[in-house]
Design a protein around this motif. Structure first.
Motif, PDB file in Angstrom:
ATOM      1  N   TYR A  51     -24.172  39.148   2.491  1.00 12.37           N
ATOM      2  CA  TYR A  51     -25.579  39.214   2.091  1.00 12.37           C
ATOM      3  C   TYR A  51     -26.003  37.918   1.415  1.00 12.37           C
ATOM      4  N   ALA A  52     -25.171  37.469   0.466  1.00 12.21           N
ATOM      5  CA  ALA A  52     -25.489  36.239  -0.260  1.00 12.21           C
ATOM      6  C   ALA A  52     -25.519  35.049   0.698  1.00 12.21           C
ATOM      7  N   ARG A  53     -24.559  35.026   1.611  1.00  8.21           N
ATOM      8  CA  ARG A  53     -24.500  33.905   2.547  1.00  8.21           C
ATOM      9  C   ARG A  53     -25.740  33.885   3.458  1.00  8.21           C
ATOM     10  N   GLN A  54     -26.143  35.084   3.885  1.00  9.08           N
ATOM     11  CA  GLN A  54     -27.347  35.158   4.728  1.00  9.08           C
ATOM     12  C   GLN A  54     -28.567  34.614   3.989  1.00  9.08           C
ATOM     13  N   ARG A  55     -28.637  34.943   2.702  1.00 10.36           N
ATOM     14  CA  ARG A  55     -29.786  34.475   1.916  1.00 10.36           C
ATOM     15  C   ARG A  55     -29.772  32.953   1.781  1.00 10.36           C
ATOM     16  N   ILE A  56     -28.590  32.393   1.601  1.00  8.25           N
ATOM     17  CA  ILE A  56     -28.478  30.937   1.485  1.00  8.25           C
ATOM     18  C   ILE A  56     -28.857  30.279   2.815  1.00  8.25           C
ATOM     19  N   GLU A  57     -28.373  30.859   3.895  1.00  8.15           N
ATOM     20  CA  GLU A  57     -28.716  30.313   5.220  1.00  8.15           C
ATOM     21  C   GLU A  57     -30.217  30.389   5.472  1.00  8.15           C
TER      22      GLU A  57
END
Ligand code: C2E
Ligand code: MG
Ligand code: MG
Ligand code: MG
Length: 284
Positions: free
Chosen positions: A20-26
């Motif tokens: 989830y966090a990675r998706q938000r950063i992307e």
């Protein structure tokens, strides 16, 4: 046994969170590039006078023309933009496009009263929005009275004293002010009465059940009466059925927008083709 189950659950959740966090950063990186590479678009949804049936104004709504995913609606990126702070840049970009477009419609002889632009709470409470708005109006040559800013209840209620000053400065410029999605936040009537705004927009959640749902009827009627008693105008969002228009007209709601009248669309399509069937029926 129970312990290892617990650990497995923990590992599962932490992996989920990481994804989830990675998706938000992307998404943040992609959104920043979208701004830089000109992938954002502004669509315009007609606002109709419910008495005459005429289209009188439009609301500007942002979209993201994604190279692979196609046209992405704001619901999929606005909340991330609010978290990462890009929302301010997005709102100001939309504002400038909308002002420029409105000016060119007026120059082409179209009679629109105003273009409405959404302002996030974050941009509203950040500082001197009035100075940024004044600059954009000057740059685009649009007269302030043709611009309406839509703010949310939370922007107005969180810090009422500074909100009131901000609203007053914007109003001194000559722009109109509306409270968007009215009824979905936690408005205090005490605070509302002291806010220098011009309009309440009834959230489409309360319009959906009109005229059959007794509770929506009670709420819609109350908001219309409240608005008028405070000297404000009132608009109903999300109108999809002729019966909703009948109800709203009977209850003296002046303005409306919704799929019945037209979806948000690119600027060049707005004045093409005949007026929507329903709008003509109202006028006759
Ligand atoms: P909003 O400002 O309340 O805008 C109305 C939303 O309702 C739009 O969704 C519009 O397409 C949708 N809508 C209009 N008529 C109907 C109808 O008859 N039925 C249904 N089901 N929906 C209808 P959209 O364009 O997806 O925008 C969603 C929200 O995203 C907006 O709600 C607004 O809160 C936010 N937003 C859009 N553009 C911007 C922007 O430039 N800046 C900021 N800060 N927020 C924006
Ligand atoms: Mg809005
Ligand atoms: Mg709204
Ligand atoms: Mg809404």
């Amino acid at each position: 046994k129970a312990k290892s189950d617990g650990r497995a659950t923990y590992a599962f959740y932490s992996q989920e969170l990481t994804t989830y966090a990675r998706q938000r950063i992307e998404l943040t990186t992609a959104l920043r590039q979208a701004l830089e590479h000109g992938e954002l678009r502004v669509h315009y949804q007609p606002i109709h006078n419910l008495k005459s049936g005429q289209m009188v104004s439009v609301e500007a709504l942002v979209r993201w023309q994604h190279p692979e995913r196609g046209l992405v609606p704001p619901g999929e990126f606005i909340s991330v933009a609010e978290e990462n702070g890009l929302i301010g840049a997005i709102d100001l970009w939309v504002l400038e496009q909308a002002c420029r477009q409105m000016r060119s419609w007026l120059e082409a002889g179209h009679t629109l009263e105003f273009v409405a632009v959404n302002i996030s709470t974050r941009l509203f409470s950040r500082g001197r929005l009035d100075l940024q708005v004044a600059e954009i109006l000057a740059r685009t040559g649009l007269d302030a009275r043709h611009l309406e800013l839509e703010i949310t209840e939370s922007a107005v209620m969180d810090d009422p004293d500074s909100a009131r000053r901000q609203l007053q400065r914007l109003r001194d410029l000559g722009v109109r002010l509306a409270i968007d999605d009215f009824g979905t936040g936690h408005s205090s009537l005490q605070r509302l009465k002291s806010m220098p705004v011009d309009k309440l927009k009834i959230d489409r959640g309360f319009v959906a059940g009109l005229p059959a749902d007794g509770k929506d009827v009670a709420i819609a009627r109350s908001v219309i009466v409240l608005a008028h008693s405070l000297g404000l105008s009132v608009l109903a969002e999300g109108i999809e059925q002729p019966e909703q228009v009948d109800f709203l007209r009977r209850n003296h709601c002046q303005l409306g927008q919704g799929y019945l009248f037209g979806r948000p669309q690119p600027a060049e399509k707005l004045f093409l083709g005949p007026a929507p069937f329903y709008a003509k029926a109202l006028a006759s």
